[in-house]
Scaffold this motif. Structure first.
Motif, mmCIF file in Angstrom:
data_model
loop_
_atom_site.group_PDB
_atom_site.id
_atom_site.type_symbol
_atom_site.label_atom_id
_atom_site.label_comp_id
_atom_site.label_asym_id
_atom_site.label_seq_id
_atom_site.Cartn_x
_atom_site.Cartn_y
_atom_site.Cartn_z
ATOM 1 N N ARG A 1 0.802 -1.218 0.000
ATOM 2 C CA ARG A 1 0.000 0.000 0.000
ATOM 3 C C ARG A 1 0.840 1.275 0.000
ATOM 4 O O ARG A 1 0.316 2.378 0.046
ATOM 5 C CB ARG A 1 -0.967 -0.010 1.177
ATOM 6 C CG ARG A 1 -2.147 -0.925 0.877
ATOM 7 C CD ARG A 1 -2.731 -1.580 2.071
ATOM 8 N NE ARG A 1 -3.771 -2.536 1.719
ATOM 9 C CZ ARG A 1 -3.537 -3.788 1.307
ATOM 10 N NH1 ARG A 1 -2.307 -4.229 1.183
ATOM 11 N NH2 ARG A 1 -4.522 -4.606 1.007
ATOM 12 N N GLY A 2 2.164 1.130 -0.059
ATOM 13 C CA GLY A 2 3.047 2.279 -0.207
ATOM 14 C C GLY A 2 3.444 2.979 1.071
ATOM 15 O O GLY A 2 4.008 4.069 1.028
ATOM 16 N N SER B 1 8.908 1.303 2.150
ATOM 17 C CA SER B 1 9.687 0.859 1.002
ATOM 18 C C SER B 1 11.120 0.683 1.489
ATOM 19 O O SER B 1 11.387 0.745 2.694
ATOM 20 C CB SER B 1 9.603 1.867 -0.151
ATOM 21 O OG SER B 1 10.100 1.273 -1.349
ATOM 22 N N SER C 1 6.791 6.077 4.872
ATOM 23 C CA SER C 1 6.089 7.195 4.257
ATOM 24 C C SER C 1 5.715 8.238 5.302
ATOM 25 O O SER C 1 5.307 7.894 6.416
ATOM 26 C CB SER C 1 4.817 6.688 3.578
ATOM 27 O OG SER C 1 4.011 7.770 3.172
ATOM 28 N N HIS D 1 8.954 0.664 -7.237
ATOM 29 C CA HIS D 1 8.083 0.809 -6.067
ATOM 30 C C HIS D 1 8.215 2.202 -5.455
ATOM 31 O O HIS D 1 7.209 2.836 -5.127
ATOM 32 C CB HIS D 1 8.419 -0.268 -5.028
ATOM 33 C CG HIS D 1 7.492 -0.279 -3.858
ATOM 34 N ND1 HIS D 1 7.755 0.454 -2.712
ATOM 35 C CD2 HIS D 1 6.316 -0.909 -3.659
ATOM 36 C CE1 HIS D 1 6.777 0.253 -1.854
ATOM 37 N NE2 HIS D 1 5.883 -0.562 -2.398
ATOM 38 N N ARG D 2 9.441 2.680 -5.294
ATOM 39 C CA ARG D 2 9.647 4.016 -4.707
ATOM 40 C C ARG D 2 9.047 5.101 -5.588
ATOM 41 O O ARG D 2 8.500 6.083 -5.091
ATOM 42 C CB ARG D 2 11.136 4.274 -4.473
ATOM 43 C CG ARG D 2 11.729 3.473 -3.343
ATOM 44 C CD ARG D 2 13.157 3.906 -3.035
ATOM 45 N NE ARG D 2 14.032 3.840 -4.186
ATOM 46 C CZ ARG D 2 14.792 2.781 -4.505
ATOM 47 N NH1 ARG D 2 14.767 1.695 -3.757
ATOM 48 N NH2 ARG D 2 15.568 2.821 -5.565
ATOM 49 N N VAL E 1 4.670 3.546 -6.188
ATOM 50 C CA VAL E 1 3.798 3.016 -5.146
ATOM 51 C C VAL E 1 4.003 3.739 -3.814
ATOM 52 O O VAL E 1 3.039 4.086 -3.136
ATOM 53 C CB VAL E 1 4.017 1.493 -4.957
ATOM 54 C CG1 VAL E 1 3.119 0.937 -3.866
ATOM 55 C CG2 VAL E 1 3.804 0.756 -6.268
ATOM 56 N N PHE E 2 5.243 3.964 -3.456
ATOM 57 C CA PHE E 2 5.584 4.569 -2.161
ATOM 58 C C PHE E 2 4.952 5.941 -2.044
ATOM 59 O O PHE E 2 5.073 6.781 -2.933
ATOM 60 C CB PHE E 2 7.101 4.660 -2.014
ATOM 61 C CG PHE E 2 7.574 5.155 -0.678
ATOM 62 C CD1 PHE E 2 7.263 4.477 0.487
ATOM 63 C CD2 PHE E 2 8.358 6.286 -0.591
ATOM 64 C CE1 PHE E 2 7.709 4.927 1.715
ATOM 65 C CE2 PHE E 2 8.816 6.740 0.633
ATOM 66 C CZ PHE E 2 8.493 6.057 1.789
ATOM 67 N N LEU E 3 4.237 6.167 -0.950
ATOM 68 C CA LEU E 3 3.518 7.424 -0.730
ATOM 69 C C LEU E 3 4.478 8.472 -0.160
ATOM 70 O O LEU E 3 4.849 8.423 0.996
ATOM 71 C CB LEU E 3 2.346 7.193 0.225
ATOM 72 C CG LEU E 3 1.329 6.159 -0.249
ATOM 73 C CD1 LEU E 3 0.344 5.837 0.861
ATOM 74 C CD2 LEU E 3 0.621 6.629 -1.501
#
Length: 76
Positions: free
Chosen positions: A15-16, A19, A29, A64-65, A68-70
Motif C-alpha cells: 500500500r506504499g 519501502s 512514508s 516501487h519508490r 507506489v511509495f507514498l
C-alpha cells in the motif's frame, strides 16, 4: 516482487507506506499512521537496514519508490 516480508510488512509495502532504499534502509512514508504501525509490531523508530538486494530486487524497488511509495498526502 521477490521480497520475503511478514504479512504486516507486506501489507504496508503493497500500500506504499513502507519501502526500501537500494542499500537496505527501510523508508517509512510521511503519511503512514505510526501508532497503527506500532500496533502491528513495526515501530518506525526501531526499523533498521535489512541488508542488500539482488539486481532484480533493486530494479523493482526503484519502481516501487517511484510509483507506489507514498511520498506525501498532497501535491502543491
Amino acid at each position: 516482487n521477490g521480497l520475503l516480508l511478514t504479512p504486516d510488512a507486506d501489507h504496508l509495502f503493497d500500500r506504499g507506506f513502507v519501502s526500501f532504499d537500494d542499500n537496505g534502509d527501510v523508508l517509512v512514508s510521511p503519511v503512514a499512521h505510526v501508532p497503527s504501525m506500532v500496533r502491528m509490531g513495526l515501530d518506525p523508530a526501531l526499523l533498521r537496514n535489512v541488508g542488500g538486494f539482488s539486481d532484480g530486487q533493486r530494479g523493482y524497488l526503484a519502481f516501487h519508490r517511484e510509483s507506489v511509495f507514498l511520498q506525501t498526502s498532497f501535491k502543491y
